[in-house]
Design a protein around this motif. Sequence first.
Motif, PDB file in Angstrom:
ATOM      1  N   LEU A  30      25.276  42.696 -10.191  1.00 53.97           N
ATOM      2  CA  LEU A  30      25.550  43.971  -9.547  1.00 53.97           C
ATOM      3  C   LEU A  30      26.993  44.343  -9.833  1.00 53.97           C
ATOM      4  CD1 LEU A  30      24.700  46.255  -7.541  1.00 53.97           C
ATOM      5  CD2 LEU A  30      25.635  44.807  -5.730  1.00 53.97           C
ATOM      6  N   GLY A  31      27.217  45.614 -10.112  1.00 50.99           N
ATOM      7  CA  GLY A  31      28.573  46.055 -10.385  1.00 50.99           C
ATOM      8  C   GLY A  31      28.876  47.383  -9.731  1.00 50.99           C
ATOM      9  N   VAL A  32      30.157  47.709  -9.709  1.00 45.83           N
ATOM     10  CA  VAL A  32      30.616  49.009  -9.233  1.00 45.83           C
ATOM     11  C   VAL A  32      31.363  49.670 -10.380  1.00 45.83           C
ATOM     12  CG1 VAL A  32      32.076  50.255  -7.593  1.00 45.83           C
ATOM     13  CG2 VAL A  32      30.807  48.247  -6.848  1.00 45.83           C
ATOM     14  N   ARG A  33      30.896  50.852 -10.759  1.00 44.65           N
ATOM     15  CA  ARG A  33      31.573  51.625 -11.809  1.00 44.65           C
ATOM     16  C   ARG A  33      32.487  52.630 -11.121  1.00 44.65           C
ATOM     17  NH1 ARG A  33      27.310  54.091 -14.687  1.00 44.65           N
ATOM     18  NH2 ARG A  33      27.357  55.679 -13.082  1.00 44.65           N
ATOM     19  N   VAL A  34      33.764  52.628 -11.530  1.00 42.65           N
ATOM     20  CA  VAL A  34      34.752  53.551 -10.970  1.00 42.65           C
ATOM     21  C   VAL A  34      35.157  54.508 -12.079  1.00 42.65           C
ATOM     22  CG1 VAL A  34      36.964  53.769  -9.792  1.00 42.65           C
ATOM     23  CG2 VAL A  34      35.594  51.705  -9.463  1.00 42.65           C
ATOM     24  N   SER A  35      35.043  55.817 -11.802  1.00 38.93           N
ATOM     25  CA  SER A  35      35.401  56.817 -12.806  1.00 38.93           C
ATOM     26  C   SER A  35      36.826  57.313 -12.556  1.00 38.93           C
ATOM     27  CB  SER A  35      34.432  57.992 -12.775  1.00 38.93           C
ATOM     28  OG  SER A  35      34.620  58.738 -11.588  1.00 38.93           O
ATOM     29  N   GLN A  36      37.374  57.989 -13.525  1.00 40.21           N
ATOM     30  CA  GLN A  36      38.743  58.480 -13.393  1.00 40.21           C
ATOM     31  C   GLN A  36      38.876  59.517 -12.274  1.00 40.21           C
ATOM     32  OE1 GLN A  36      39.787  60.114 -17.170  1.00 40.21           O
ATOM     33  NE2 GLN A  36      38.566  61.950 -16.924  1.00 40.21           N
ATOM     34  N   GLY A  37      37.775  60.122 -11.862  1.00 41.40           N
ATOM     35  CA  GLY A  37      37.794  61.057 -10.749  1.00 41.40           C
ATOM     36  C   GLY A  37      37.724  60.378  -9.391  1.00 41.40           C
ATOM     37  N   GLY A  38      37.543  59.059  -9.383  1.00 42.76           N
ATOM     38  CA  GLY A  38      37.478  58.297  -8.139  1.00 42.76           C
ATOM     39  C   GLY A  38      36.075  58.025  -7.640  1.00 42.76           C
ATOM     40  N   THR A  39      35.058  58.517  -8.343  1.00 35.31           N
ATOM     41  CA  THR A  39      33.673  58.272  -7.940  1.00 35.31           C
ATOM     42  C   THR A  39      33.323  56.807  -8.174  1.00 35.31           C
ATOM     43  OG1 THR A  39      33.051  60.524  -8.517  1.00 35.31           O
ATOM     44  CG2 THR A  39      31.259  58.922  -8.324  1.00 35.31           C
ATOM     45  N   LYS A  40      32.679  56.198  -7.187  1.00 31.25           N
ATOM     46  CA  LYS A  40      32.253  54.798  -7.290  1.00 31.25           C
ATOM     47  C   LYS A  40      30.737  54.757  -7.197  1.00 31.25           C
ATOM     48  CE  LYS A  40      36.589  53.315  -5.335  1.00 31.25           C
ATOM     49  NZ  LYS A  40      37.300  52.729  -4.227  1.00 31.25           N
ATOM     50  N   SER A  41      30.117  54.117  -8.192  1.00 29.75           N
ATOM     51  CA  SER A  41      28.659  54.013  -8.246  1.00 29.75           C
ATOM     52  C   SER A  41      28.253  52.571  -8.491  1.00 29.75           C
ATOM     53  CB  SER A  41      28.103  54.876  -9.380  1.00 29.75           C
ATOM     54  OG  SER A  41      28.446  56.224  -9.186  1.00 29.75           O
ATOM     55  N   PHE A  42      27.144  52.170  -7.864  1.00 28.18           N
ATOM     56  CA  PHE A  42      26.602  50.835  -8.099  1.00 28.18           C
ATOM     57  C   PHE A  42      25.785  50.849  -9.382  1.00 28.18           C
ATOM     58  CE2 PHE A  42      27.057  50.707  -3.423  1.00 28.18           C
ATOM     59  CZ  PHE A  42      27.837  49.560  -3.323  1.00 28.18           C
ATOM     60  N   VAL A  43      25.933  49.791 -10.177  1.00 30.10           N
ATOM     61  CA  VAL A  43      25.174  49.627 -11.409  1.00 30.10           C
ATOM     62  C   VAL A  43      24.657  48.193 -11.473  1.00 30.10           C
ATOM     63  CG1 VAL A  43      26.475  51.381 -12.680  1.00 30.10           C
ATOM     64  CG2 VAL A  43      27.223  49.004 -12.766  1.00 30.10           C
ATOM     65  N   VAL A  44      23.633  47.992 -12.312  1.00 30.29           N
ATOM     66  CA  VAL A  44      23.109  46.648 -12.545  1.00 30.29           C
ATOM     67  C   VAL A  44      22.771  46.539 -14.025  1.00 30.29           C
ATOM     68  CG1 VAL A  44      20.706  47.233 -12.006  1.00 30.29           C
ATOM     69  CG2 VAL A  44      21.485  44.882 -11.725  1.00 30.29           C
TER      70      VAL A  44
END
Length: 90
Positions: A30-44
Amino acid sequence: MPHKPLTDLAIQKLPIPSAGQKVYYEPSGLGVRVSQGGTKSFVVQLGARRRRKTIGRYPQLTLKAARAKAMMLVNHADRYAVSYKSELLI
């Protein structure tokens, strides 16, 4: 860098990259992707080809729910891979 289990506090403190995206994984995949805009999304990551699938956004999706969904997706991907390999052998 060793993978550490994610916590709500750790997710909140993840740094925002100056450009692009950065993904932080825990040992389960499980991971958390952080974008340059500050959005955090869970990924697998799924399967031998390690395809990344987005599960949902944080904090709308809780860490507990993301772990459960990731486990379900990984188990489903594993079953599909086994059944697909079995069909190839017949």
